[in-house]
Design an enzyme around this catalytic site. Structure first.
Site, PDB file in Angstrom:
ATOM      1  N   CYS A   1       0.869  -1.179   0.000  1.00  0.00           N
ATOM      2  CA  CYS A   1       0.000   0.000   0.000  1.00  0.00           C
ATOM      3  C   CYS A   1       0.911   1.235   0.000  1.00  0.00           C
ATOM      4  CB  CYS A   1      -0.956  -0.009   1.189  1.00  0.00           C
ATOM      5  SG  CYS A   1      -0.136  -0.064   2.801  1.00  0.00           S
ATOM      6  N   THR A   2       0.390   2.385   0.332  1.00  0.00           N
ATOM      7  CA  THR A   2       1.158   3.627   0.232  1.00  0.00           C
ATOM      8  C   THR A   2       2.310   3.683   1.234  1.00  0.00           C
ATOM      9  OG1 THR A   2      -0.837   4.770  -0.491  1.00  0.00           O
ATOM     10  CG2 THR A   2       1.019   6.139   0.216  1.00  0.00           C
TER      11      THR A   2
END
Length: 343
Positions: free
Chosen positions: A198-199
């Site tokens: 994810c980020t």
């Protein structure tokens, strides 16, 4: 001492524009037991406000999730303060890949039920048992195996502008929707190596624990997410396997990881990966718009919204009243929004 901002947004933005020092955008998170989130929140606000930190921070019984903008001359004091908190001692700080220093203009710290909304109600679920961390080098090595399954645990509009090579999209608007979808999509692959990312790491860490909770065996997650991966890959001279732009939830709306443009303007279809919000405040739709369409439609998502933009302020305000915009994000695949982007 006031523990909330009392200054208008316009004034805060004016002050930010007048600053003569550099700011650094940083994100961090930690799953940890916080017995009194409200007291911790107030303590945090007092300390960070004194350091002129701006940003968005969520605090819950399960931990902390933060995206902040820190004056460069206060970085060491900021780090020392965080490290003085036992469960944050030595915490990894993800420094933004591409940063103009204007990511935030106010400090907001909120107490929430969860630091990332997950929809999990099973009392047996526990974050203690989670997937194995992969650093940038280990990620590249495991990703090179064609049998490895790489799963993007971000929302559809994040995936649209950038993702890792061969990454599977779990097409949804929210992380809450994604978790059961991911389990269902991968139910026949429980013995394969599954890498989640994810980020900044917070969502894929929880997702890895959720897959293990649901009977998966070989689950990994990318340490520090796309941000840490990019910084380490550059530092170590590793091949960059991420293509496009990394969507971020602040004023920047994205940071470029590679020169690849893999998405298209939602109005004309030309290659573009610039997210914007419709300038009609009664809409504020998040969508991708190229420079030509931004000029043609004056930053609006449609001719209808553009016409609203030219109405007197009082009429625009009347139109906004009673509107439930909900989650206004363009999602072509779901066709949830009324026709608006000239389709």
């Amino acid at each position: 001492m006031t523990l909330h901002n009392r200054v208008s947004a316009d004034e805060l933005k004016r002050r930010l524009a007048a600053e003569t020092f550099k700011r650094i955008t940083i994100s961090f998170y930690q799953y940890a037991r916080i017995d009194d989130p409200k007291a911790f929140r107030d303590q945090l606000y007092t300390a960070l406000d004194q350091l002129q930190v701006f940003g968005r921070i969520y605090v819950a019984h399960e931990g902390i999730n933060a995206q902040v903008s820190v004056p460069e001359h206060h970085i060491e004091a900021f780090r020392s303060y965080l490290y003085s908190i036992p469960f944050l001692d030595g915490i990894r700080l993800n420094v933004a890949v591409e940063d103009h220093g204007k990511s935030f203009w106010v400090l907001r710290i909120k107490v929430r039920e969860k630091i990332v909304a997950d929809g999990i109600t099973d009392p047996a679920f526990d974050m203690v048992r989670k997937g194995k961390y992969l650093d940038a080098k280990a990620f590249n090595e495991l990703a090179a195996d064609p049998d490895t399954i790489i799963v993007d645990m971000r929302n559809h509009y994040e995936y649209e502008v950038g993702h890792f090579e061969r990454a599977i999209e779990v097409p949804s608007d929210t992380f809450r929707e994604q978790l059961p979808m991911a389990v269902d999509m991968l139910k026949d692959q429980k013995d394969k190596n599954i890498v989640m990312y994810c980020t900044g790491g917070i969502r894929c860490e929880k997702a890895s624990a959720y897959l293990l909770h649901n009977g998966f065996n070989n689950v990994y997650h990318l340490e520090g997410g796309i941000i840490e991966y990019t910084n380490k890959a550059r530092e170590q001279g590793l091949p960059n396997k991420f293509k496009g732009k990394n969507f971020v939830f602040d004023e920047r709306l994205g940071e470029r990881i590679s020169n690849d443009i893999i998405s298209h303007c939602h109005q004309c279809g030309q290659p573009c990966d610039t997210h914007t919000n419709c300038k009609n405040d009664g809409c504020h739709l998040l969508f991708i718009q190229c420079e030509a369409c931004a000029a043609q439609y004056e930053g609006c998502c449609s001719e209808a919204c553009q016409s609203v933009l030219h109405l007197p302020a009082a009429e625009r305000e009347k139109l906004r009243k009673g509107i439930d915009k909900g989650q206004m994000i363009f999602n072509k695949s779901k066709q949830r929004l009324r026709p608006r982007l000239n389709e």
